[in-house]
Write an enzyme that holds these catalytic residues in place. Structure first.
Site, PDB file in Angstrom:
ATOM      1  N   ASP A  74       0.821  -1.208   0.000  1.00  0.00           N
ATOM      2  CA  ASP A  74       0.000   0.000   0.000  1.00  0.00           C
ATOM      3  C   ASP A  74       0.857   1.261   0.000  1.00  0.00           C
ATOM      4  OD1 ASP A  74      -2.231  -1.551  -0.013  1.00  0.00           O
ATOM      5  OD2 ASP A  74      -2.817  -1.161   2.064  1.00  0.00           O
ATOM      6  N   ASN A 147      -4.888   8.640   1.892  1.00  0.00           N
ATOM      7  CA  ASN A 147      -5.222   8.017   3.170  1.00  0.00           C
ATOM      8  C   ASN A 147      -5.519   9.038   4.263  1.00  0.00           C
ATOM      9  OD1 ASN A 147      -5.336   5.292   2.701  1.00  0.00           O
ATOM     10  ND2 ASN A 147      -3.376   4.808   3.646  1.00  0.00           N
ATOM     11  N   ASP A 177      -0.786  13.127  21.482  1.00  0.00           N
ATOM     12  CA  ASP A 177       0.327  12.950  20.544  1.00  0.00           C
ATOM     13  C   ASP A 177       0.032  13.555  19.179  1.00  0.00           C
ATOM     14  OD1 ASP A 177       1.668  11.660  22.517  1.00  0.00           O
ATOM     15  OD2 ASP A 177       1.560   9.656  21.633  1.00  0.00           O
ATOM     16  N   THR A 188      -9.219   2.728   7.169  1.00  0.00           N
ATOM     17  CA  THR A 188      -8.723   1.394   7.518  1.00  0.00           C
ATOM     18  C   THR A 188      -7.212   1.385   7.714  1.00  0.00           C
ATOM     19  OG1 THR A 188      -8.676   0.867   5.146  1.00  0.00           O
ATOM     20  CG2 THR A 188     -10.593   0.129   6.405  1.00  0.00           C
ATOM     21  N   TYR A 190      -4.015   4.179   9.507  1.00  0.00           N
ATOM     22  CA  TYR A 190      -3.564   4.678  10.815  1.00  0.00           C
ATOM     23  C   TYR A 190      -4.734   5.005  11.730  1.00  0.00           C
ATOM     24  CZ  TYR A 190      -0.566   7.509  13.969  1.00  0.00           C
ATOM     25  OH  TYR A 190       0.116   8.028  15.042  1.00  0.00           O
ATOM     26  N   SER A 191      -5.773   5.595  11.169  1.00  0.00           N
ATOM     27  CA  SER A 191      -6.945   5.958  11.972  1.00  0.00           C
ATOM     28  C   SER A 191      -7.559   4.744  12.653  1.00  0.00           C
ATOM     29  CB  SER A 191      -7.986   6.645  11.081  1.00  0.00           C
ATOM     30  OG  SER A 191      -9.185   6.899  11.787  1.00  0.00           O
ATOM     31  N   LEU A 192      -7.659   3.633  11.941  1.00  0.00           N
ATOM     32  CA  LEU A 192      -8.242   2.412  12.512  1.00  0.00           C
ATOM     33  C   LEU A 192      -7.418   1.914  13.689  1.00  0.00           C
ATOM     34  CD1 LEU A 192     -10.417   0.187  12.208  1.00  0.00           C
ATOM     35  CD2 LEU A 192      -8.828  -1.017  10.709  1.00  0.00           C
ATOM     36  N   SER A 193      -6.099   1.989  13.584  1.00  0.00           N
ATOM     37  CA  SER A 193      -5.238   1.510  14.660  1.00  0.00           C
ATOM     38  C   SER A 193      -5.327   2.388  15.901  1.00  0.00           C
ATOM     39  CB  SER A 193      -3.780   1.430  14.188  1.00  0.00           C
ATOM     40  OG  SER A 193      -3.242   2.716  13.979  1.00  0.00           O
TER      41      SER A 193
END
Length: 293
Positions: A74, A147, A177, A188, A190-193
């Site tokens: 990706d 993204n 942070d 799906t 960085y936001s998802l994590s």
């Protein structure tokens, strides 16, 4: 048909037979092949290539290239967004990486995928992007993201405070942070994590997700993609990070940012055996009994 191939340097030589297969299959279909300069430099002397043209940085691609193929994961496809920009050229990714939400073609399906692409057996999945403007134009022309756009503290510095305004009205101050402003595509990533929701690409939404917020009552918020977002950042240290996908810069002076939907979209190629739901199930292992693993 004119097809361009894009990729970065690979640390694992095990991918070379798959790259060879891509070129062999394109040649079998009598495709006019173009190779981006970066990939051409890496491949020199490593595979038995067929005849192709080299695309140099800055070459005009609109009206020349019909389709782009990316080789990698990706991250490689996200890099490709800066090359494609607003040209509208469709792109398909062959996944040599791990997860592969965007680069969705498995390396074992190269022949079938190229056959379908060359014979126009695909649909276009248009994805919205975000654009960021600032008074100092800190990101130059690469001020868009497929993204997400992130504002993040640097290294082990103290937390930062990000003041956010929605359509000119103050919304919230985020202590922590940093924050992530993600498209539906990036929901799906960085936001998802960080606890953000999954947003379907057709939902026309933007999600703002705090990163390790100090105030625990702060939660991700989904906004219409017609929103105009403004940000002001305070930090104890002298600088912080601003990222547009894989492009990152250090901000070392007071800057106000404005984020909004970009005025162009990216056309992802989806083959007949693909759908957004199947991608979610395959990549997130939905519907599988975890007790069997």
């Amino acid at each position: 048909m004119k097809i361009a191939v894009y990729g970065r340097q690979f640390n694992d030589p095990a991918v070379l037979p798959y790259i060879q297969q891509v070129f062999d299959n394109l040649s079998q279909h009598k495709v006019e092949i173009y190779v981006h300069q970066q990939l051409n430099d890496y491949l020199s002397g490593k595979i038995n290539t067929v005849a192709y043209n080299v695309l140099k940085q800055g070459d005009q691609i609109k009206g020349l290239i019909d389709i782009f193929i990316t080789l990698g994961g990706d991250g490689t496809l996200l890099d490709m967004v800066s090359v494609i920009s607003d040209s509208g050229i469709p792109v398909i990714g062959i996944n040599f990486g791990r997860l592969g939400f965007l680069a969705s073609v498995n390396k074992n399906d190269i022949a079938a995928a190229i056959h379908d692409v060359v014979n126009n057996k695909f649909t276009l999945d248009s994805r919205a992007l975000l654009s960021i403007d600032s008074e100092h134009n800190v990101l130059g022309k690469d001020n868009f993201a497929l993204n997400d756009i992130t504002i993040h503290k640097r290294d082990d510095s103290a937390m930062i405070t990000t003041h956010m305004f929605l359509d000119g009205e103050f919304l919230n101050s985020y202590w922590g942070d940093g924050i992530i402003i993600a498209t539906a595509t990036g929901s799906t990533a960085y936001s998802l994590s960080c606890g953000g929701p999954i947003i379907f690409p057709q939902s026309n939404g933007i999600v703002v997700t705090p990163v390790s917020p100090h105030n625990l009552n702060v939660r991700p918020i989904v906004l219409p993609d017609s929103s105009k977002l403004s940000f002001e950042v305070e930090c104890r240290s002298s600088n912080y990070l601003l990222s547009c996908d894989s492009k990152t810069t250090v901000i070392d002076k007071p800057v106000k940012f404005e984020v909004h939907k970009a005025n162009f979209e990216l056309n992802l190629i989806r083959l007949s055996n693909e759908s957004y739901l199947s991608t979610l199930r395959n990549k997130l292992l939905w519907g599988l009994d975890a007790r069997n693993y």
